[in-house]
Design a protein around this motif. Structure first.
Motif, PDB file in Angstrom:
ATOM      1  N   THR A 146     -26.982  36.057 -56.129  1.00 49.36           N
ATOM      2  CA  THR A 146     -26.448  35.273 -57.243  1.00 49.36           C
ATOM      3  C   THR A 146     -24.942  35.089 -57.084  1.00 49.36           C
ATOM      4  N   SER A 147     -24.467  35.324 -55.868  1.00 49.23           N
ATOM      5  CA  SER A 147     -23.013  35.378 -55.724  1.00 49.23           C
ATOM      6  C   SER A 147     -22.346  34.021 -55.513  1.00 49.23           C
ATOM      7  N   SER A 148     -23.124  32.969 -55.275  1.00 50.93           N
ATOM      8  CA  SER A 148     -22.468  31.654 -55.197  1.00 50.93           C
ATOM      9  C   SER A 148     -22.513  31.025 -56.591  1.00 50.93           C
ATOM     10  N   THR A 149     -21.603  30.098 -56.825  1.00 47.69           N
ATOM     11  CA  THR A 149     -21.520  29.517 -58.175  1.00 47.69           C
ATOM     12  C   THR A 149     -22.816  28.810 -58.563  1.00 47.69           C
ATOM     13  N   SER A 150     -23.486  28.175 -57.583  1.00 49.86           N
ATOM     14  CA  SER A 150     -24.691  27.423 -57.947  1.00 49.86           C
ATOM     15  C   SER A 150     -25.873  28.353 -58.255  1.00 49.86           C
ATOM     16  N   THR A 151     -26.060  29.426 -57.453  1.00 49.32           N
ATOM     17  CA  THR A 151     -27.176  30.334 -57.755  1.00 49.32           C
ATOM     18  C   THR A 151     -26.892  31.119 -59.036  1.00 49.32           C
ATOM     19  N   PHE A 152     -25.608  31.414 -59.249  1.00 49.22           N
ATOM     20  CA  PHE A 152     -25.229  32.110 -60.483  1.00 49.22           C
ATOM     21  C   PHE A 152     -25.595  31.249 -61.694  1.00 49.22           C
ATOM     22  N   MET A 153     -25.218  29.974 -61.600  1.00 49.84           N
ATOM     23  CA  MET A 153     -25.479  29.081 -62.733  1.00 49.84           C
ATOM     24  C   MET A 153     -26.982  28.887 -62.948  1.00 49.84           C
ATOM     25  N   SER A 154     -27.741  28.773 -61.860  1.00 51.23           N
ATOM     26  CA  SER A 154     -29.207  28.625 -62.000  1.00 51.23           C
ATOM     27  C   SER A 154     -29.775  29.821 -62.748  1.00 51.23           C
ATOM     28  N   ASN A 155     -29.312  30.996 -62.358  1.00 48.42           N
ATOM     29  CA  ASN A 155     -29.803  32.212 -62.999  1.00 48.42           C
ATOM     30  C   ASN A 155     -29.419  32.267 -64.470  1.00 48.42           C
ATOM     31  N   MET A 156     -28.196  31.832 -64.772  1.00 46.86           N
ATOM     32  CA  MET A 156     -27.743  31.854 -66.168  1.00 46.86           C
ATOM     33  C   MET A 156     -28.557  30.876 -67.014  1.00 46.86           C
ATOM     34  N   LEU A 157     -28.880  29.720 -66.420  1.00 42.12           N
ATOM     35  CA  LEU A 157     -29.690  28.745 -67.165  1.00 42.12           C
ATOM     36  C   LEU A 157     -31.091  29.311 -67.424  1.00 42.12           C
ATOM     37  N   TYR A 158     -31.589  30.030 -66.433  1.00 45.75           N
ATOM     38  CA  TYR A 158     -32.907  30.648 -66.601  1.00 45.75           C
ATOM     39  C   TYR A 158     -32.860  31.677 -67.731  1.00 45.75           C
ATOM     40  N   ALA A 159     -31.812  32.503 -67.685  1.00 50.27           N
ATOM     41  CA  ALA A 159     -31.651  33.518 -68.730  1.00 50.27           C
ATOM     42  C   ALA A 159     -31.534  32.854 -70.098  1.00 50.27           C
ATOM     43  N   CYS A 160     -30.795  31.764 -70.124  1.00 53.15           N
ATOM     44  CA  CYS A 160     -30.588  31.013 -71.372  1.00 53.15           C
ATOM     45  C   CYS A 160     -31.932  30.526 -71.912  1.00 53.15           C
ATOM     46  N   SER A 161     -32.768  30.010 -71.012  1.00 52.21           N
ATOM     47  CA  SER A 161     -34.062  29.489 -71.463  1.00 52.21           C
ATOM     48  C   SER A 161     -34.943  30.634 -71.994  1.00 52.21           C
ATOM     49  N   ILE A 162     -34.838  31.802 -71.376  1.00 53.96           N
ATOM     50  CA  ILE A 162     -35.632  32.949 -71.851  1.00 53.96           C
ATOM     51  C   ILE A 162     -35.156  33.375 -73.235  1.00 53.96           C
ATOM     52  N   LEU A 163     -33.832  33.388 -73.390  1.00 56.52           N
ATOM     53  CA  LEU A 163     -33.271  33.803 -74.686  1.00 56.52           C
ATOM     54  C   LEU A 163     -33.731  32.871 -75.802  1.00 56.52           C
ATOM     55  N   TYR A 164     -33.664  31.568 -75.520  1.00 51.68           N
ATOM     56  CA  TYR A 164     -34.034  30.614 -76.565  1.00 51.68           C
ATOM     57  C   TYR A 164     -35.540  30.561 -76.790  1.00 51.68           C
TER      58      TYR A 164
END
Ligand SMILES: Nc1nc2c(ncn2[C@@H]2O[C@H](COP(=O)(O)OP(=O)(O)OP(=O)(O)O)[C@@H](O)[C@H]2O)c(=O)[nH]1
Length: 399
Positions: free
Chosen positions: A165-183
């Motif tokens: 998750t160390s590149s900006t794009s994989t980090f952001m993908s993961n954050m969006l995934y987390a966001c979708s789980i939260l919502y």
């Protein structure tokens, strides 16, 4: 049952349910093993539930294991499904037993003031399938989560593979995934940056709190052509089209509000570092659950009660339609849910074979009888019908 659950959820000394979700390979199983061992080491053994029907080897013992109730391979065979469909259908079948799961949980976690040797259960650990979407986005996942949250403070631990998750794009993908789980789950969430022994998660914490730091990393990735792509890779310019950069930029702005709701911890499941911080975050999120999420859950429950009667009618009609389609599904049954501490084995539903429907093919599975039993089950008077083959056929027809 709702009011019992609601009042029990208000008790202060209740165990916290920690639901671990994470992509395959993120280290979810190793993490579960580590927190399980940590709690055993503190003489606070947790209650463990495995909801992954496809797991072949588990390094820790579960009190309730979906594999004891549903045969995943048999489900795949009978319904002619692939691995993901098999996991989803197994979860659907298991969700029909949610009342039994809750019954066992409430029994095992109930305080025993008369027994001085009794160790109260403080944590319920729930392992989920690596195919996150199958759990988070399925009706059965929702039923299981909501049922759990209606009885216990419930926290989601989202396990992230930090080195990946160390590149900006994989980090952001993961954050969006987390966001979708939260919502989707509407439950408090802890981001667990795992494998901190390989990559220090400090960068992620910084990106989540310092917009400029993320911008700088984005700039660097663009300069290094980290985004690749047709425009960026072949034109000799050495950088992407700028599309990815501006997209990530906008998303990081959008996610600022989301980050504010999260706790972030770095752990190494392999070496056991960061586990104390994780449990501190669990405590914090459990308080947050009681303060912020519980009232919302209560409100949603009341709203649901209002519509329940109508929905029951609708579902009943749908079920009747589904079954008169002549579904040729097999005889997969769901065993009763039992746990490893139960003194006496519960009976299984193996006998609930086709004779349940009567021998007469024109009988249409004894519609009236089934209708009555289903209505009774919906009123919480008898849940056994939910586990029989009629309901399995219904579920299958609803996929
Ligand atoms: N270096 C390091 N490796 C880890 C850590 N946690 C897990 N791993 C390794 O990562 C790999 C995947 O770990 P698992 O625990 O099987 O991951 P999972 O998410 O359960 O994967 P699935 O079972 O496929 O869903 C294994 O080789 C682990 O040894 C960690 O903290 N540090």
């Amino acid at each position: 049952m709702a009011s019992t659950s609601a009042s029990s959820a208000a008790k202060a000394d209740q165990p916290v349910a920690i639901v671990c979700v994470g992509m395959a390979g993120s280290g979810k199983t190793t993490f579960m093993q580590q927190i399980n061992a940590h709690l055993h080491g503190k003489k606070e053994p947790p209650y463990v539930i495995n909801l992954d029907p496809a797991v072949t080897h588990s390094p820790f013992e579960s009190n309730i294991d979906i594999r004891d109730s549903v045969n995943y391979k048999e489900v795949m065979k009978q319904y002619n499904l692939g691995p993901n469909g098999g996991i989803l259908t197994s979860l659907n079948l298991f969700a029909t037993k949610v009342d039994q799961v809750l019954g066992l949980l409430e029994k095992r976690t109930a305080p025993k003031p008369d027994d001085p040797t009794h160790t109260p259960i403080k944590h319920i650990l729930v392992d989920t399938p690596g195919q996150i979407e199958v759990f988070v986005w399925s009706a059965s996942g929702q039923i299981l989560l909501e049922s759990l949250a209606s009885s216990f403070p419930t926290v989601i631990a989202y396990i992230i593979d930090t080195p990946r998750t160390s590149s900006t794009s994989t980090f952001m993908s993961n954050m969006l995934y987390a966001c979708s789980i939260l919502y989707k789950t509407k439950l408090p969430m802890i981001l667990v940056f795992n494998k901190s022994d390989v990559k220090d998660p400090a960068f992620a914490k910084e990106w989540m709190t310092d917009y400029d730091a993320f911008q700088a990393a984005l700039q660097e990735d663009e300069t290094n052509n980290a985004f690749g792509g047709a425009e960026g890779s072949g034109d000799g310019m050495g950088s992407g089209s700028g599309y990815m950069g501006s997209l990530l930029n906008s998303m990081s702005l959008m996610l600022e509000e989301f980050y504010a709701h999260l706790n972030v911890v770095g752990v190494s499941s392999l070496y056991g570092t960061g586990i104390d911080e994780f449990f501190a975050a669990v405590q914090e999120k459990a308080e947050e659950f009681k303060r912020d999420y519980q009232p919302e859950l209560e409100r949603r429950r009341e709203e649901r009660e209002e519509n329940k009667k109508k929905a029951r009618e609708r579902e009943l009609n749908k079920m009747m339609k589904g079954m008169s389609m002549g579904d040729a599904a097999g005889d997969v049954t769901v065993g009763d849910v039992n746990d490893k501490e139960a003194p006496e084995p519960l009976s299984t539903d193996e006998e609930s074979s086709d004779e349940e429907y009567g021998d007469d093919p024109n009988d249409e599975y004894d519609r009236e009888g089934l209708q009555a039993r289903y209505a009774a089950a919906m009123q919480g008077e008898d849940d056994s019908v939910l586990a029989d083959a009629s309901f399995a056929k219904y579920l299958h027809s609803q996929r």
